[in-house]
Design an enzyme around this catalytic site. Structure first.
Site, short mmCIF file in Angstrom:
data_model
loop_
_atom_site.label_atom_id
_atom_site.label_comp_id
_atom_site.label_asym_id
_atom_site.label_seq_id
_atom_site.Cartn_x
_atom_site.Cartn_y
_atom_site.Cartn_z
N LYS A 160 0.80 -1.28 -0.05
CA LYS A 160 0.03 -0.17 -0.02
C LYS A 160 0.73 1.20 -0.05
CE LYS A 160 -4.55 1.25 2.28
NZ LYS A 160 -5.10 0.94 3.54
O1 G3P Z 1 -9.01 1.87 4.20
C1 G3P Z 1 -8.66 3.56 4.91
C2 G3P Z 1 -9.49 3.59 6.04
O2 G3P Z 1 -8.84 2.73 7.06
C3 G3P Z 1 -9.71 5.08 6.53
O3 G3P Z 1 -10.97 4.83 7.28
O4 G3P Z 1 -12.58 5.60 8.84
O5 G3P Z 1 -10.03 6.22 9.18
O6 G3P Z 1 -11.55 7.31 7.30
P1 G3P Z 1 -11.20 6.09 8.25
#
Ligand code: G3P
Length: 218
Positions: free
Chosen positions: A87
């Site tokens: 990633k």
């Molecule tokens: O896959 C990306 C994710 O982990 C981000 O999620 O909820 O932190 O915006 P969030």
């Protein structure tokens, strides 16, 4: 649409895997830190443990932000397990690193995508996946799902093989909306996946069926 779980929590990964619908896992440095995983050896061992639970791709993020650092980390991650996808953030050196990995046959996930332009460049560089963060866009009054729709159109226009991995999915409606706009994959928390099952008429209907069965079988 494929279902990935967005967590580094082994118990939740196991629970989603046991449901029989899990296609992969995404992690990021914040999710690893949330589980208290620190230090190179522990981090690598944790990725390996995730790969041992699931059958599909497991995204593991590089920490370096320069080309040399990214390729060194990414090569090590890719060597760790055949299920690992490297990633890489959507920055200039990240695009160069994606091109490098693509030439070597190492699968990549271009993360922190917030615009169609970033997704276009990542696809040009040969990214296996792009991760548009829909929840974080919604947080600042931009339409995350609209971005998925736009990337879908662009990728279909030119038959890019890069898969759209809708990320930062926060809830069940996001999952449904991702399916409506033909995201290839969605990655979200276990709660968003299990939320798809919830319906009061299912619960009351089942209770009625069981009560009726009991009445005549006692
Ligand atoms: O896959 C990306 C994710 O982990 C981000 O999620 O909820 O932190 O915006 P969030």
């Amino acid at each position: 649409m494929k279902f990935f779980i967005d967590t580094a929590n082994l118990e939740q990964i196991r629970e989603a895997h046991d449901l029989g619908i899990l296609d992969g896992v995404t992690t990021n440095p914040s999710l690893m830190a949330k589980e208290g995983i620190k230090g190179y050896d522990n981090i690598m061992a944790h990725y390996k443990a995730i790969c041992d639970i699931v059958d599909g791709d497991v995204s593991a993020e590089v920490i370096a932000t320069d080309f040399e650092g990214m390729i060194k980390e990414g090569d090590n991650l890719a060597d760790l397990h055949p299920q690992i996808v490297v990633k890489v953030p959507a920055i200039k050196d990240g695009i160069k690193a994606i091109k490098y990995f693509s030439k070597k046959g190492i699968r990549t996930n271009c993360t922190l995508i917030f615009s169609a332009g970033q997704a276009l460049l990542a696809a040009k560089a040969g990214a296996t996946y792009v991760s548009p963060f829909i929840g974080r866009l919604d947080d600042i009054s931009f339409d995350g799902i609209q971005l998925i729709d736009q990337i879908r159109l662009i990728y279909d226009n030119y038959a890019f093989e890069t898969q759209i991995l809708a990320a930062s999915v926060r809830h069940t409606m996001h999952v449904i909306q991702c399916a409506e706009v033909a995201a290839d994959i969605m990655t979200g928390p276990l709660s968003a996946i299990l939320g798809l099952l919830k319906h009061p008429l299912t619960d009351s209907g089942l209770a009625q069926f069981l009560a009726d069965h009991k009445k005549v079988n006692e």
